[in-house]
Design a protein around this motif. Structure first.
Motif, short mmCIF file in Angstrom:
data_model
loop_
_atom_site.label_atom_id
_atom_site.label_comp_id
_atom_site.label_asym_id
_atom_site.label_seq_id
_atom_site.Cartn_x
_atom_site.Cartn_y
_atom_site.Cartn_z
N ALA A 74 0.83 -1.21 0.00
CA ALA A 74 0.00 0.00 0.00
C ALA A 74 0.86 1.26 0.00
N GLY A 75 2.17 1.10 0.25
CA GLY A 75 3.08 2.26 0.19
C GLY A 75 2.98 3.18 1.39
N ALA A 76 2.42 2.67 2.50
CA ALA A 76 2.31 3.52 3.69
C ALA A 76 3.68 3.66 4.36
N TYR A 77 3.99 4.85 4.81
CA TYR A 77 5.23 5.18 5.55
C TYR A 77 6.46 5.20 4.63
N TYR A 112 13.54 -9.39 1.28
CA TYR A 112 12.19 -9.02 1.71
C TYR A 112 11.28 -8.77 0.51
N GLY A 113 11.86 -8.72 -0.69
CA GLY A 113 11.06 -8.54 -1.90
C GLY A 113 10.69 -7.09 -2.13
N ALA A 171 1.39 -7.63 1.29
CA ALA A 171 1.24 -9.08 1.20
C ALA A 171 2.43 -9.62 0.42
N GLY A 172 2.98 -10.72 0.94
CA GLY A 172 4.09 -11.37 0.25
C GLY A 172 3.89 -12.87 0.27
N ARG A 173 4.68 -13.54 -0.53
CA ARG A 173 4.54 -14.98 -0.64
C ARG A 173 5.92 -15.61 -0.67
N HIS A 174 6.07 -16.73 0.00
CA HIS A 174 7.31 -17.52 -0.07
C HIS A 174 6.88 -18.97 -0.12
N GLY A 175 6.95 -19.58 -1.29
CA GLY A 175 6.38 -20.91 -1.44
C GLY A 175 4.89 -20.83 -1.13
N SER A 176 4.43 -21.68 -0.20
CA SER A 176 3.02 -21.68 0.16
C SER A 176 2.74 -20.87 1.43
N LEU A 183 1.39 -11.47 5.55
CA LEU A 183 0.37 -10.42 5.48
C LEU A 183 0.66 -9.37 6.55
N ARG A 184 0.33 -8.14 6.22
CA ARG A 184 0.55 -7.07 7.19
C ARG A 184 -0.71 -6.22 7.23
N TYR A 185 -1.26 -6.06 8.43
CA TYR A 185 -2.52 -5.33 8.60
C TYR A 185 -2.34 -4.13 9.51
#
Ligand SMILES: NC(=O)c1ccc[n+]([C@@H]2O[C@H](COP(=O)([O-])OP(=O)(O)OC[C@H]3O[C@@H](n4cnc5c(N)ncnc54)[C@H](OP(=O)(O)O)[C@@H]3O)[C@@H](O)[C@H]2O)c1
Length: 289
Positions: A10-13, A26-27, A255-260, A264-266
């Motif tokens: 979301a590009g916050a901060y 960290y991607g 949101a990121g993915r590593h394998g399965s 998530l960050r809320y």
């Protein structure tokens, strides 16, 4: 380790000045506010975060995911303090709540990040305990820690902790008000605080609308069990620890993915009541019908 795949941001901060290796793994950039209380949990598909009688259940739930350890270490490296409850300390014998305590391989890069942020070499460990029921020889105390407790807890621990530790008494013999704890920590100059506390402390932080963000690793595993039949001795799920009748709306920040595994960050909007059947309640305190 393969880098995380960034699915959404979301590009916050503002981005932190991550060393190249950490940003690549960290991607993308890690954006954090200067002042904030953010929690980190790994949970199973069915929402289990703790398993009774299993030491360090987080690594069992994460399926020993290296990516999960990396994100945990990165969050520690960015934090001024790491907050845990005594339950988490007791279930992590031998653990140190430092970046290299979870990811020794990249210790140099975490140290470099802390230098760039102008932070001391290690985040301050803050341990919350009403009863003072902690092992004073726990290695987590070695780098120095702040133990926040009651008068009773302080009596129990008197003279037993390493000299590098500090004891802060915030209540007589009852539970400490976590809101008061945060005021004291902020007053002591600790702006960015990572909570790695378990469900008991997290419930109180959420109930007081004190938790700004949740970093949630969704691990691709079902734990199962009979939680309803064994609520105190069986597996603990975070939702099961939250007060009924309350909801905690959140916005997805990344949101990121590593394998399965999903990362998530809320960001929480604060607690509110669950609407009654037939419609939304009026805003709290608005006085409207
Ligand atoms: N899946 C994950 O990512 C994750 C994350 C964190 C923890 N965990 C797991 O969760 C389990 C521990 O759960 P937990 O809920 O017991 O952990 P916790 O919330 O970290 O610790 C609970 C303890 O903190 C103290 N405490 C809580 N509220 C207090 C207050 N208001 N004032 C003073 N002291 C207070 C009490 O200690 P005293 O009894 O000493 O008074 C209480 O027993 C462990 O198995 C841990 O590994 C999992």
């Amino acid at each position: 380790m393969e880098p995380l795949q960034r699915l959404y941001d979301a590009g916050a901060y503002e981005p932190l000045p991550l060393p190249e290796e950490l940003e690549r793994l960290y991607g993308g950039p890690l954006r954090l506010s200067q002042q904030g209380l953010y929690a980190n949990f790994v949970q199973s598909i069915d929402g289990v975060v703790a398993i009774a009688s299993v030491p360090s259940p987080g690594s069992v739930i994460s399926l020993h995911s290296e990516a999960d350890r990396f994100v945990m270490a990165l969050l520690r490296a960015a934090a001024e303090a790491v907050l845990i409850g005594a339950g988490t300390l007791r279930d992590g014998p031998g653990h140190q709540w430092t970046p290299e305590g979870i990811d020794r391989q990249r210790a140099g890069a975490y140290a470099e990040l802390r230098r760039r942020l102008g932070l001391p070499p290690q985040p301050r460990l803050v341990v919350l305990t009403a009863r003072g029921d902690v092992d004073p020889h726990h290695p987590g105390f070695e780098p120095g820690a702040l133990i926040v407790t009651t008068e009773l807890g302080a009596e129990r621990l008197a003279g037993a902790l390493p000299g590098s530790c500090e004891v802060l008494v915030l209540a007589g013999d009852q539970r400490i008000d976590v809101g008061e704890l945060l005021v004291v920590l902020r007053g002591g100059g600790l702006g960015r605080i990572l909570s790695e506390a378990g469900p008991t402390v997290t419930r109180q932080l959420l109930a007081g609308s004190l938790l700004d963000e949740l970093f949630l690793t969704q691990s691709p595993v079902l734990i199962g069990g009979e939680r309803a039949a064994r609520p105190l001795s069986g597996e603990a799920s975070l939702p099961g620890h939250l007060p009924g009748g309350t909801r905690y709306p959140a916005e997805l920040l990344s949101a990121g993915r590593h394998g399965s595994h999903l990362f998530l960050r809320y960001r929480f909007a604060g607690a509110s009541s669950i609407p009654p059947a037939g419609g939304e309640p009026s805003p709290a305190g608005s006085g409207q019908a």
